[in-house]
Motif scaffolding. Sequence first.
Motif, PDB file in Angstrom:
ATOM      1  N   GLU A   1       0.807  -1.220   0.000  1.00 40.79           N
ATOM      2  CA  GLU A   1       0.000   0.000   0.000  1.00 40.79           C
ATOM      3  C   GLU A   1       0.843   1.275   0.000  1.00 40.79           C
ATOM      4  O   GLU A   1       0.303   2.375   0.046  1.00 40.79           O
ATOM      5  CB  GLU A   1      -0.954   0.001   1.190  1.00 40.79           C
ATOM      6  CG  GLU A   1      -1.989  -1.097   1.090  1.00 40.79           C
ATOM      7  CD  GLU A   1      -2.944  -1.121   2.266  1.00 40.79           C
ATOM      8  OE1 GLU A   1      -2.930  -0.188   3.100  1.00 40.79           O
ATOM      9  OE2 GLU A   1      -3.713  -2.092   2.364  1.00 40.79           O
ATOM     10  N   GLY A   2       2.168   1.120  -0.028  1.00 41.72           N
ATOM     11  CA  GLY A   2       3.046   2.274  -0.135  1.00 41.72           C
ATOM     12  C   GLY A   2       3.429   2.943   1.172  1.00 41.72           C
ATOM     13  O   GLY A   2       3.986   4.037   1.161  1.00 41.72           O
ATOM     14  N   TRP A   3       3.131   2.305   2.315  1.00 42.94           N
ATOM     15  CA  TRP A   3       3.553   2.859   3.600  1.00 42.94           C
ATOM     16  C   TRP A   3       5.009   2.513   3.827  1.00 42.94           C
ATOM     17  O   TRP A   3       5.481   1.457   3.426  1.00 42.94           O
ATOM     18  CB  TRP A   3       2.713   2.306   4.747  1.00 42.94           C
ATOM     19  CG  TRP A   3       1.266   2.660   4.664  1.00 42.94           C
ATOM     20  CD1 TRP A   3       0.235   1.814   4.387  1.00 42.94           C
ATOM     21  CD2 TRP A   3       0.676   3.952   4.834  1.00 42.94           C
ATOM     22  NE1 TRP A   3      -0.956   2.503   4.392  1.00 42.94           N
ATOM     23  CE2 TRP A   3      -0.716   3.819   4.663  1.00 42.94           C
ATOM     24  CE3 TRP A   3       1.187   5.216   5.121  1.00 42.94           C
ATOM     25  CZ2 TRP A   3      -1.592   4.892   4.775  1.00 42.94           C
ATOM     26  CZ3 TRP A   3       0.314   6.289   5.226  1.00 42.94           C
ATOM     27  CH2 TRP A   3      -1.064   6.124   5.055  1.00 42.94           C
ATOM     28  N   ARG A   4       5.730   3.396   4.507  1.00 44.52           N
ATOM     29  CA  ARG A   4       7.157   3.166   4.762  1.00 44.52           C
ATOM     30  C   ARG A   4       7.395   2.076   5.795  1.00 44.52           C
ATOM     31  O   ARG A   4       8.444   1.439   5.788  1.00 44.52           O
ATOM     32  CB  ARG A   4       7.814   4.455   5.219  1.00 44.52           C
ATOM     33  CG  ARG A   4       7.858   5.474   4.117  1.00 44.52           C
ATOM     34  CD  ARG A   4       8.526   6.739   4.567  1.00 44.52           C
ATOM     35  NE  ARG A   4       8.490   7.695   3.474  1.00 44.52           N
ATOM     36  CZ  ARG A   4       8.425   8.995   3.645  1.00 44.52           C
ATOM     37  NH1 ARG A   4       8.410   9.507   4.851  1.00 44.52           N
ATOM     38  NH2 ARG A   4       8.385   9.795   2.604  1.00 44.52           N
ATOM     39  N   ALA A   5       6.448   1.897   6.710  1.00 46.95           N
ATOM     40  CA  ALA A   5       6.621   0.873   7.752  1.00 46.95           C
ATOM     41  C   ALA A   5       5.254   0.431   8.251  1.00 46.95           C
ATOM     42  O   ALA A   5       4.255   1.132   8.088  1.00 46.95           O
ATOM     43  CB  ALA A   5       7.446   1.419   8.909  1.00 46.95           C
ATOM     44  N   ARG A   6       5.237  -0.716   8.893  1.00 44.53           N
ATOM     45  CA  ARG A   6       3.988  -1.266   9.427  1.00 44.53           C
ATOM     46  C   ARG A   6       3.432  -0.426  10.561  1.00 44.53           C
ATOM     47  O   ARG A   6       2.254  -0.494  10.886  1.00 44.53           O
ATOM     48  CB  ARG A   6       4.211  -2.707   9.879  1.00 44.53           C
ATOM     49  CG  ARG A   6       5.186  -2.825  11.028  1.00 44.53           C
ATOM     50  CD  ARG A   6       5.610  -4.256  11.329  1.00 44.53           C
ATOM     51  NE  ARG A   6       4.531  -5.105  11.738  1.00 44.53           N
ATOM     52  CZ  ARG A   6       4.057  -5.198  12.975  1.00 44.53           C
ATOM     53  NH1 ARG A   6       4.598  -4.473  13.932  1.00 44.53           N
ATOM     54  NH2 ARG A   6       3.069  -5.997  13.246  1.00 44.53           N
ATOM     55  N   SER A   7       4.249   0.409  11.183  1.00 44.41           N
ATOM     56  CA  SER A   7       3.787   1.256  12.278  1.00 44.41           C
ATOM     57  C   SER A   7       2.745   2.274  11.826  1.00 44.41           C
ATOM     58  O   SER A   7       2.010   2.814  12.657  1.00 44.41           O
ATOM     59  CB  SER A   7       4.967   1.975  12.936  1.00 44.41           C
ATOM     60  OG  SER A   7       5.657   2.758  11.990  1.00 44.41           O
ATOM     61  N   ALA A   8       2.640   2.502  10.534  1.00 47.03           N
ATOM     62  CA  ALA A   8       1.605   3.407  10.011  1.00 47.03           C
ATOM     63  C   ALA A   8       0.219   2.923  10.421  1.00 47.03           C
ATOM     64  O   ALA A   8      -0.659   3.737  10.738  1.00 47.03           O
ATOM     65  CB  ALA A   8       1.705   3.492   8.492  1.00 47.03           C
ATOM     66  N   TYR A   9       0.025   1.625  10.461  1.00 47.20           N
ATOM     67  CA  TYR A   9      -1.285   1.083  10.810  1.00 47.20           C
ATOM     68  C   TYR A   9      -1.669   1.380  12.258  1.00 47.20           C
ATOM     69  O   TYR A   9      -2.835   1.524  12.566  1.00 47.20           O
ATOM     70  CB  TYR A   9      -1.353  -0.419  10.538  1.00 47.20           C
ATOM     71  CG  TYR A   9      -1.281  -0.713   9.062  1.00 47.20           C
ATOM     72  CD1 TYR A   9      -2.332  -0.361   8.229  1.00 47.20           C
ATOM     73  CD2 TYR A   9      -0.172  -1.303   8.501  1.00 47.20           C
ATOM     74  CE1 TYR A   9      -2.267  -0.593   6.873  1.00 47.20           C
ATOM     75  CE2 TYR A   9      -0.098  -1.549   7.145  1.00 47.20           C
ATOM     76  CZ  TYR A   9      -1.142  -1.189   6.341  1.00 47.20           C
ATOM     77  OH  TYR A   9      -1.085  -1.407   4.999  1.00 47.20           O
ATOM     78  N   LYS A  10      -0.674   1.479  13.146  1.00 43.95           N
ATOM     79  CA  LYS A  10      -0.973   1.792  14.545  1.00 43.95           C
ATOM     80  C   LYS A  10      -1.510   3.220  14.653  1.00 43.95           C
ATOM     81  O   LYS A  10      -2.496   3.467  15.342  1.00 43.95           O
ATOM     82  CB  LYS A  10       0.269   1.622  15.413  1.00 43.95           C
ATOM     83  CG  LYS A  10       0.043   1.882  16.881  1.00 43.95           C
ATOM     84  CD  LYS A  10      -1.138   1.133  17.482  1.00 43.95           C
ATOM     85  CE  LYS A  10      -0.933  -0.333  17.586  1.00 43.95           C
ATOM     86  NZ  LYS A  10      -2.072  -1.045  18.208  1.00 43.95           N
ATOM     87  N   LEU A  11      -0.894   4.160  13.962  1.00 46.55           N
ATOM     88  CA  LEU A  11      -1.384   5.537  14.001  1.00 46.55           C
ATOM     89  C   LEU A  11      -2.754   5.646  13.340  1.00 46.55           C
ATOM     90  O   LEU A  11      -3.642   6.341  13.844  1.00 46.55           O
ATOM     91  CB  LEU A  11      -0.396   6.487  13.332  1.00 46.55           C
ATOM     92  CG  LEU A  11      -0.753   7.965  13.386  1.00 46.55           C
ATOM     93  CD1 LEU A  11      -0.961   8.438  14.818  1.00 46.55           C
ATOM     94  CD2 LEU A  11       0.320   8.793  12.706  1.00 46.55           C
ATOM     95  N   LEU A  12      -2.957   4.942  12.250  1.00 42.47           N
ATOM     96  CA  LEU A  12      -4.273   4.938  11.596  1.00 42.47           C
ATOM     97  C   LEU A  12      -5.338   4.374  12.533  1.00 42.47           C
ATOM     98  O   LEU A  12      -6.441   4.918  12.633  1.00 42.47           O
ATOM     99  CB  LEU A  12      -4.221   4.126  10.298  1.00 42.47           C
ATOM    100  CG  LEU A  12      -3.388   4.730   9.172  1.00 42.47           C
ATOM    101  CD1 LEU A  12      -3.166   3.704   8.068  1.00 42.47           C
ATOM    102  CD2 LEU A  12      -4.060   5.976   8.626  1.00 42.47           C
TER     103      LEU A  12
END
Length: 84
Positions: free
Chosen positions: A32-43
């Motif tokens: 999905e083009g996110w730099r890291a999996r941690s993006a999902y935690k903020l989302l």
Amino acid sequence: FGQSSSTAATLPAMGRASKDKRDVYYRRAKEEGWRARSAYKLLQLDDEFGILHNVERVVDLCAAPGSWSQVLSRRLLGPAPSAS
């Protein structure tokens, strides 16, 4: 250090074991083009608690890989325009 050549040959290369075990969020983030999996935690936090509601300014303290900055940019400014 202290390993025989037969033992060293059976061990995975440095970092390889962790790459083989990466989870679904790691793969999904890359797709999905996110730099890291941690993006999902903020989302998830924003969806659940609305922590970005009415936010106008954010200070980036330069933490790598920058996925939270990426999320903030998309949530606050919208998706980046596609190159046509």
